[in-house]
Design a protein around this motif. Structure first.
Motif, mmCIF file in Angstrom:
data_model
loop_
_atom_site.group_PDB
_atom_site.id
_atom_site.type_symbol
_atom_site.label_atom_id
_atom_site.label_comp_id
_atom_site.label_asym_id
_atom_site.label_seq_id
_atom_site.Cartn_x
_atom_site.Cartn_y
_atom_site.Cartn_z
ATOM 1 N N PHE A 105 21.169 28.989 41.618
ATOM 2 C CA PHE A 105 20.502 30.155 41.027
ATOM 3 C C PHE A 105 19.049 30.294 41.475
ATOM 4 C CE2 PHE A 105 23.736 29.078 37.738
ATOM 5 C CZ PHE A 105 24.487 30.239 37.844
ATOM 6 N N THR A 106 18.506 29.260 42.100
ATOM 7 C CA THR A 106 17.078 29.285 42.434
ATOM 8 C C THR A 106 16.843 29.088 43.931
ATOM 9 O OG1 THR A 106 16.935 26.926 41.856
ATOM 10 C CG2 THR A 106 16.354 28.525 40.151
ATOM 11 N N ILE A 107 16.926 27.845 44.385
ATOM 12 C CA ILE A 107 16.545 27.533 45.759
ATOM 13 C C ILE A 107 17.420 28.250 46.779
ATOM 14 C CG2 ILE A 107 16.304 25.672 47.446
ATOM 15 C CD1 ILE A 107 15.556 23.808 45.190
ATOM 16 N N ALA A 108 18.742 28.259 46.560
ATOM 17 C CA ALA A 108 19.630 28.919 47.519
ATOM 18 C C ALA A 108 19.299 30.398 47.653
ATOM 19 C CB ALA A 108 21.093 28.742 47.091
ATOM 20 N N HIS A 109 19.023 31.057 46.528
ATOM 21 C CA HIS A 109 18.673 32.472 46.576
ATOM 22 C C HIS A 109 17.294 32.676 47.194
ATOM 23 C CE1 HIS A 109 21.969 34.457 44.320
ATOM 24 N NE2 HIS A 109 22.142 33.248 43.805
ATOM 25 N N ALA A 110 16.369 31.739 46.939
ATOM 26 C CA ALA A 110 15.028 31.838 47.524
ATOM 27 C C ALA A 110 15.096 31.702 49.043
ATOM 28 C CB ALA A 110 14.119 30.756 46.938
ATOM 29 N N VAL A 111 15.911 30.768 49.522
ATOM 30 C CA VAL A 111 16.068 30.586 50.964
ATOM 31 C C VAL A 111 16.700 31.827 51.583
ATOM 32 C CG1 VAL A 111 17.269 29.274 52.743
ATOM 33 C CG2 VAL A 111 16.188 28.071 50.842
ATOM 34 N N LYS A 112 17.717 32.381 50.922
ATOM 35 C CA LYS A 112 18.364 33.585 51.427
ATOM 36 C C LYS A 112 17.360 34.746 51.500
ATOM 37 C CE LYS A 112 22.525 36.404 50.791
ATOM 38 N NZ LYS A 112 21.946 37.740 50.716
ATOM 39 N N TRP A 113 16.502 34.876 50.470
ATOM 40 C CA TRP A 113 15.489 35.932 50.467
ATOM 41 C C TRP A 113 14.504 35.730 51.624
ATOM 42 C CZ3 TRP A 113 10.192 35.854 50.217
ATOM 43 C CH2 TRP A 113 9.548 37.080 49.981
ATOM 44 N N ALA A 114 14.081 34.485 51.831
ATOM 45 C CA ALA A 114 13.131 34.190 52.904
ATOM 46 C C ALA A 114 13.730 34.507 54.265
ATOM 47 C CB ALA A 114 12.704 32.721 52.842
ATOM 48 N N LEU A 115 15.014 34.206 54.439
ATOM 49 C CA LEU A 115 15.675 34.502 55.711
ATOM 50 C C LEU A 115 15.812 36.002 55.932
ATOM 51 C CD1 LEU A 115 18.386 31.708 55.664
ATOM 52 C CD2 LEU A 115 16.595 31.977 57.379
#
Length: 322
Positions: free
Chosen positions: A239-249
């Motif tokens: 819910f946090t890091i995976a979505h943050a990484v996806k947003w950054a990409l």
């Protein structure tokens, strides 16, 4: 019915392949997902998990809410995630038993193999990166420096407390959306790869002992608590890091890729440090323990690991897409 069974069996087998890859630092389950043609479905399912849907599914225990729960489960491709997850977990449990033995009995060979996997993964992924702007160069330097620092003696300062285990689980699960980067590699950088491999092996041994009546349930508490903490961290990471990484990409693709790939390159310090620590039989890293023969073994194992990654990359039919 037979067609459905075969299709779900295929998903389970693909999960086995992904889990086998994810258990080894330097090989990504995401890459295997690309090769087997389920990467886009996996990303859609993982990013489709949100708090509202989880609450709706949990609310299915109340009378009259079963249909809503079922619809939410189907919307996030729940059956696919469960079957794939079962395959991944089956492989991880089986692989950790072999890896725990290999790390203890042939550490130079094992960590040499890991180093080859890591180096080749970095080389392959650097073809996707262009370091032609100050931002991208800064991101690459930051990623390399961070991994190099953390995967050295600094990793010894990171304890095995449950709080850190939760954090490690959250960080490791973010690799699910990254072809070329495995959760095991991130654990290796954090200095918690061997700890989690050993803990999972001991926990599964304990479960088997309980099932056979050779051990008590109380014997599972210590290792089980660590496993639950790691899984809890993984859920938080979804819910946090995976979505943050996806947003950054999505918004800063090149700079984020530069950071992530350089992170892999900086992580090459980890297998060397771990192999050296095992040679010394303790936590002291003494590089004088390396002989010409041990260096040759480490290098030869690395060549085999690198060749494996290059073969996998050769048969990856699609370019990396995030």
């Amino acid at each position: 019915m037979s067609t459905d069974f075969r299709s779900w069996l295929a998903v389970y087998l693909k999960g086995l392949c992904m889990g086998s890859a994810d258990a080894v630092p330097g090989v990504s389950g995401g890459t295997i997902a690309l090769i087997t043609g389920i990467y886009e479905r996996l990303i859609g399912a993982v990013t489709g998990i949100d708090v509202d849907r989880i609450l709706t599914i949990l609310g299915g225990v109340r009378p009259g809410h079963q249909r809503e729960a079922y619809d939410a489960f189907i919307e996030m491709d729940g059956v696919f995630l469960l079957v794939l997850g079962a395959g991944i977990m089956s492989a991880v449990i089986a692989m950790t038993r072999a890896l725990e033995w290999a790390i203890e009995e042939v550490p130079v060979l094992t960590f040499g193999f890991f180093s080859g996997l890591i180096l080749a993964s970095a080389i392959v992924l650097y073809t996707e990166v262009e370091l032609d702007t100050p931002r991208r160069i800064a991101a690459a330097v930051t990623g390399f420096a961070l991994a190099f620092f953390v995967s050295g003696p600094a990793s010894a300062a990171l304890d095995d407390s449950l709080v850190f285990v939760v954090l490690a689980g959250a960080v490791a699960v973010s690799a699910m959306i990254l072809p070329g980067i495995s959760g095991s590699l991130l654990l290796l950088i954090l200095g918690k790869y061997e700890f989690m491999v050993t803990t999972l092996k001991e926990f599964t041994d304990g479960l088997l002992g309980v099932a056979l009546g050779q051990a008590s349930v109380s014997s599972l508490v210590a290792d089980g608590t660590v496993v639950v903490a790691f899984i809890s961290g993984a859920v938080v990471g979804l819910f946090t890091i995976a979505h943050a990484v996806k947003w950054a990409l999505e918004h800063y693709r090149e700079a984020t890729l530069a950071f992530l790939v350089s992170l892999i390159l900086g992580a090459l310090r980890a297998p060397v440090s771990e192999a050296t620590r095992h040679l010394g039989g303790g936590d002291v890293v003494d590089y004088s323990l390396w002989t010409a023969e041990l260096v040759g073994i480490f290098f030869a194992a690395g060549v085999v690991g690198a060749a494996l990654v290059l073969v996998v990359d050769r048969y990856t039919a699609a370019d990396i897409e995030y």
